[in-house]
Design an enzyme around this catalytic site. Structure first.
Site, PDB file in Angstrom:
ATOM      1  N   PRO A 246       0.843  -1.200   0.000  1.00  0.00           N
ATOM      2  CA  PRO A 246       0.000   0.000   0.000  1.00  0.00           C
ATOM      3  C   PRO A 246       0.880   1.251   0.000  1.00  0.00           C
ATOM      4  CG  PRO A 246       0.013  -1.005   2.177  1.00  0.00           C
ATOM      5  CD  PRO A 246       0.785  -1.916   1.296  1.00  0.00           C
ATOM      6  N   ASP A 426       5.764   2.377   2.439  1.00  0.00           N
ATOM      7  CA  ASP A 426       4.825   1.293   2.697  1.00  0.00           C
ATOM      8  C   ASP A 426       3.999   1.654   3.931  1.00  0.00           C
ATOM      9  OD1 ASP A 426       3.529  -1.075   3.369  1.00  0.00           O
ATOM     10  OD2 ASP A 426       5.217  -2.355   2.782  1.00  0.00           O
ATOM     11  N   HIS A 427       2.691   1.853   3.723  1.00  0.00           N
ATOM     12  CA  HIS A 427       1.842   2.319   4.824  1.00  0.00           C
ATOM     13  C   HIS A 427       1.627   1.237   5.887  1.00  0.00           C
ATOM     14  CE1 HIS A 427      -0.571   5.047   6.918  1.00  0.00           C
ATOM     15  NE2 HIS A 427      -1.405   5.449   5.977  1.00  0.00           N
ATOM     16  N   ARG A 428       1.989  -0.001   5.596  1.00  0.00           N
ATOM     17  CA  ARG A 428       1.915  -1.047   6.613  1.00  0.00           C
ATOM     18  C   ARG A 428       3.002  -0.880   7.662  1.00  0.00           C
ATOM     19  NH1 ARG A 428       2.454  -6.186   2.776  1.00  0.00           N
ATOM     20  NH2 ARG A 428       4.174  -4.813   2.142  1.00  0.00           N
ATOM     21  N   ASN A 430       5.077   2.321   7.989  1.00  0.00           N
ATOM     22  CA  ASN A 430       5.202   3.693   8.471  1.00  0.00           C
ATOM     23  C   ASN A 430       3.930   4.484   8.193  1.00  0.00           C
ATOM     24  OD1 ASN A 430       8.112   4.266   9.447  1.00  0.00           O
ATOM     25  ND2 ASN A 430       8.442   3.134   7.543  1.00  0.00           N
TER      26      ASN A 430
END
Length: 456
Positions: A246, A426-428, A430
């Site tokens: 993501p 990567d929003h998972r 940070n």
């Protein structure tokens, strides 16, 4: 007797390659270890050595061909051997007899009444083993010691389905144990996902199946060209990146006016030692400083174990545009190198990358990727993260722009050199707050080049 030389997995699950050069011809005599083909696999050129000694009977491939694991590359008449080959033939004959005997036993059991459940499971196991051994004997035997073959039968491992790690392609007991462990893990995963649940990690969502491409020729003339190895690898890796990670982007602009003056004052010293002090090199060094303060951008996500893997090293992936496509070689231990060393190494690896001289190892193990298409124009970009990394930094084109300094009642307009930056993360791993702090730290470092504490 004529044997076949096939394309085996060159490592890390690669399944295909493009033939760059054929180095032997029909009738040539080769020795085990001689290079017979040059191929390109997953963005890197690789020499393919012969795993046999003998005389080439017929070369089956040509320059430009796409080959897959298992394809026959050439046939040959093997030189007279002893020892291992004899042992393999004996083992092959024993396996064939064992398979035939097991098949006959199965036929004799047909028509009998159903026995106990434990007995049935034993029969099924014997039947599967015999079929596996019969299939194995229809192919040339894999070099292995008798003890290794016995272990493979006990573990239910087909030697043809593993990548031998021993000398001259010889399967070892460790290879068999590793294959058995993988097989056991796959069975466990299937058990855990019975009842319609998706196999794999809970962090990976289900994917929508891609619809087939329509007949585009119905609207006009079309032409087709093969998607060659580098472009194929890029397409595969970018689809993986976009489909599984993501992406979120944080953009800002760095004032690099003083940094450019700093660069110009030291570029002659770098050139004197064979390097070129570029803006990319300076940003790379500042990037290391930011990563040390925000280590989650220097990590990788293990989706199976649902753990973050923090890297204690700082290996910089450097995107390089080539005639064959975009490649990302890695500069290792950037934190331990001076500006001069980085400028020399980055120039050298970029040159070797454009000339097709880098190996696959040169493009592995990066902590984060730095891409600078700004030299070709563009004020912003949205780069894709290079899996299994969790971040990528893109540089736009630095431009001299008027900047208002001061406040509403007391201001002045000055020309400043400004560099657009975009951090893809990567929003998972940070969040936006950490990304903003990361980029702000980077900008402050670039605004004060002396803070880099570089050994020029």
């Amino acid at each position: 007797m004529t044997d076949e030389f096939k394309f085996s997995d060159p490592g890390e699950g690669l399944q295909e390659a493009e033939v760059l050069e054929v180095l032997v011809s029909d009738g040539d005599t080769v020795t085990d270890g001689d290079t017979v083909l040059a191929v390109e696999t997953d963005k890197a050129n690789t020499d393919l050595p012969a795993s046999f000694s003998g005389k080439i009977k017929q070369v089956k491939v040509a320059e430009g061909d796409m080959i897959e694991v298992g394809d026959v590359l050439m046939t040959y008449d093997a030189a007279d051997d002893s020892g291992d080959d004899t042992e393999d033939k004996k083992e092959s004959e024993k396996s064939k007899k064992a398979g035939d005997s097991a098949e006959e036993s199965k036929e004799a059991e047909d028509g009998k009444e159903k026995e106990t459940e434990d007995s049935k499971e034993t029969e099924d196991s014997t039947e599967n083993e015999s079929r596996s051994e019969k299939n194995s004997t229809s192919r040339e035997p894999v070099p292995a010691a008798p003890s290794t073959r016995r272990l493979a039968r006990e573990k239910g491992v087909d030697l043809h389905n593993i990548e031998p790690s021993g000398k001259h392609g010889r399967a070892t007991a460790e290879d068999v144990e590793a294959a058995a462990s993988v097989s056991k893990g796959q069975k466990h995963s299937k058990k855990q996902n019975k009842g319609g649940q998706q196999e794999g990690s809970a962090l990976i969502p289900s994917q929508t199946r891609l619809p087939p491409l329509p007949d585009l020729s119905q609207w006009g003339e079309v032409t087709r060209t093969p998607l060659r190895s580098i472009r194929r690898a890029t397409a595969r890796n970018m689809a993986l990146s976009w489909g599984q990670i993501p992406h979120v982007y944080h953009q800002d602009i760095a004032d690099i006016t003083e940094l450019e003056r700093f660069r110009r004052s030291h570029e002659s010293a770098a050139e004197a030692q064979g390097g070129k002090l570029t803006l990319t090199v300076l940003v790379m060094k500042a990037l290391v400083a930011a990563l040390k303060q925000f280590p989650r951008f220097n990590a990788s996500l293990d989706v199976e174990k649902q753990e973050l893997v923090y890297k204690r090293y700082f290996h910089m992936g450097l995107a390089v545009a080539t005639d064959r496509g975009l490649l990302v070689p890695v500069i290792r231990d950037a934190d331990q190198k001076s500006l001069i060393e980085l400028s020399t190494e980055s120039g050298d690896i970029a040159r070797r990358t454009r000339n097709g001289e880098v190996s696959r190892e040169d493009m592995q193990g990066g902590s984060i990727t730095l891409t600078n298409p700004g030299a070709m124009g563009g004020s912003a970009l949205s780069p894709l993260i290079n899996h299994p990394q969790v971040a990528i930094l893109g540089m736009g084109q630095a431009r001299l722009e008027p900047v208002v300094q001061g406040d509403l009642d007391d201001y002045e307009i000055k020309p400043r050199l400004r560099l657009p930056l975009v951090l893809g993360f990567d929003h998972r791993v940070n969040d936006g707050a950490e990304a903003a702090q990361f980029v702000s730290t980077l900008i402050h470092t670039l605004a004060d080049p002396e803070s880099l504490l570089l050994n020029i």
